[in-house]
Design a protein around this motif. Structure first.
Motif, PDB file in Angstrom:
ATOM      1  N   GLN A 316      17.334  -8.708  -9.589  1.00 59.55           N
ATOM      2  CA  GLN A 316      18.532  -9.003  -8.478  1.00 59.55           C
ATOM      3  C   GLN A 316      19.962  -9.532  -9.237  1.00 59.55           C
ATOM      4  O   GLN A 316      20.957  -8.795  -8.969  1.00 59.55           O
ATOM      5  N   LEU A 317      19.672 -10.435 -10.006  1.00 58.34           N
ATOM      6  CA  LEU A 317      20.677 -10.836 -10.766  1.00 58.34           C
ATOM      7  C   LEU A 317      21.358 -10.025 -11.686  1.00 58.34           C
ATOM      8  O   LEU A 317      22.629  -9.628 -12.072  1.00 58.34           O
ATOM      9  N   LEU A 318      20.466  -9.329 -12.467  1.00 59.23           N
ATOM     10  CA  LEU A 318      20.652  -8.229 -13.294  1.00 59.23           C
ATOM     11  C   LEU A 318      21.679  -7.055 -12.661  1.00 59.23           C
ATOM     12  O   LEU A 318      22.713  -6.530 -13.326  1.00 59.23           O
ATOM     13  N   MET A 319      20.998  -6.581 -11.652  1.00 56.12           N
ATOM     14  CA  MET A 319      21.710  -5.621 -11.064  1.00 56.12           C
ATOM     15  C   MET A 319      22.999  -6.106 -10.460  1.00 56.12           C
ATOM     16  O   MET A 319      24.075  -5.201 -10.513  1.00 56.12           O
ATOM     17  N   ARG A 320      23.152  -7.251  -9.998  1.00 55.38           N
ATOM     18  CA  ARG A 320      24.583  -7.742  -9.231  1.00 55.38           C
ATOM     19  C   ARG A 320      25.493  -7.859 -10.434  1.00 55.38           C
ATOM     20  O   ARG A 320      26.432  -7.676  -9.944  1.00 55.38           O
ATOM     21  N   TYR A 321      24.987  -8.110 -11.345  1.00 55.98           N
ATOM     22  CA  TYR A 321      26.284  -8.390 -12.619  1.00 55.98           C
ATOM     23  C   TYR A 321      26.324  -7.300 -13.534  1.00 55.98           C
ATOM     24  O   TYR A 321      26.946  -7.408 -14.489  1.00 55.98           O
ATOM     25  N   THR A 322      25.483  -6.093 -13.563  1.00 55.77           N
ATOM     26  CA  THR A 322      25.822  -4.798 -14.123  1.00 55.77           C
ATOM     27  C   THR A 322      26.106  -3.665 -13.605  1.00 55.77           C
ATOM     28  O   THR A 322      27.052  -3.640 -13.266  1.00 55.77           O
TER      29      THR A 322
END
Length: 328
Positions: A316-322
């Motif tokens: 979730q964090l990777l997709m949210r900030y990429t």
């Protein structure tokens, strides 16, 4: 698999307001502009990122679900296993009248009997064993159990003078029968250890033996006492205990008839070593095959859910900030 705290599953009800909040928020998330027609935009394809925005919410829900399951403590345990072994139901009926302090055994009859009985109990790992004490009356010291520590500790704590000065052999047998008659083992045995004759109680020894025979209970009787004379405790006028030589009198005929009536055997123990041999013989005589169900220990099994929660959070964090990064 089982849950140690299934009540935490009620936290899944939180998903209802969370989903409702997300739907309402999503509807109001885009600005509106009034135009005459949207036909020119009807054939435009939506970006995959728009759908992935909903995927982020799903990842959040999965993360929360995994945390709830972890709180409920999922556990795994092996199934029941049935093993064939040897075991019987046994009641030790021990005479605790004052004459058991006679010193023809080392240090006396009672202490010798306690030591041998404790060793016998510890050697019968697969048996249900109970303990009955009798003197002027009888009572159950330890009900039928496979807990060797409880039995051993109780035997070691037996003291003289608990039940008066007489010997109620018949009552001791009846109490033992009541403890053992409903046991699950096919073979039921009473080991009666006494150093005297029946001179108290409400039930005659031979009547008690008939009751035991009716329930298919075998009685091994042990007469404890040397041949000839022994030092018996006596209290003088000043309350002081003195040991004086007296003739050893054991009602062997009654003990033999009790054993014969029930299909058991009579033994005479004249010393510490002989008493040990008697219990060894009984140990060899009483072996019965039986099935025992064992259950393995329970272990927590939450790591898989922790890893899933961690993976969803990281994704979730990777997709949210990429690829789904937004400009405020």
């Amino acid at each position: 698999m089982q849950l140690a705290h299934p009540g935490y599953l009620w936290l899944f009800l939180l998903f209802i307001p969370l989903i409702a909040w997300y739907v309402l928020k999503h509807r109001n998330a885009h600005p509106a502009l009034e135009v005459s027609t949207v036909n020119p935009f009807a054939k435009l394809h939506r970006s995959y990122k728009e759908y992935l925005l909903h995927f982020l919410f799903i990842l959040r829900l999965v993360t929360i679900a995994c945390i709830i399951i972890i709180l409920a403590r999922p556990q795994t345990r092996d199934s029941w296993r049935t093993t064939n072994t040897e075991g019987i139901d046994i009641v030790l009926a021990l005479d605790v009248s004052p004459s058991m302090l006679a010193r023809d055994f080392k240090p006396d009859r009672l202490e010798a009997a306690k030591e041998v009985a404790a060793n016998f109990v510890n050697s019968r790992e697969n048996d249900n064993v109970g303990l009955v004490l009798f003197a002027n009356e009888s009572f159950t010291g330890v009900p039928m159990t496979m807990d060797r520590a409880v039995l051993t500790n109780y035997i070691q704590g037996i003291e003289m003078g608990m039940l008066g000065n007489a010997t109620a052999i018949g009552d001791g047998i009846v109490t033992s029968v009541n403890r053992i008659k409903d046991g699950q083992a096919k073979s039921k045995t009473i080991i009666l250890l006494t150093d005297g004759s029946n001179n108290a109680g409400n039930v005659a020894p031979l009547t008690a033996a008939e009751i035991a025979r009716k329930y298919g209970i075998k009685i091994y009787t042990i007469g404890i006492g040397t041949n000839g004379t022994a030092l018996y405790p006596q209290q003088d006028y000043f309350g002081k205990i003195e040991y004086v030589p007296q003739e050893v009198v054991i009602d062997e005929e009654t003990l033999k008839e009790i054993a014969s009536t029930t299909g058991g055997k009579y033994f005479r123990a004249t010393g510490n070593n002989v008493l040990e041999d008697v219990f060894e013989q009984i140990d060899q005589l009483e072996k019965t095959a039986m099935n025992i169900r064992n259950f393995s220990h329970t272990e927590d099994n939450y790591m898989i859910w922790a890893w899933i929660a961690f993976g969803c959070l990281v994704l979730q964090l990777l997709m949210r900030y990429t690829i789904l990064r937004t400009i405020p």
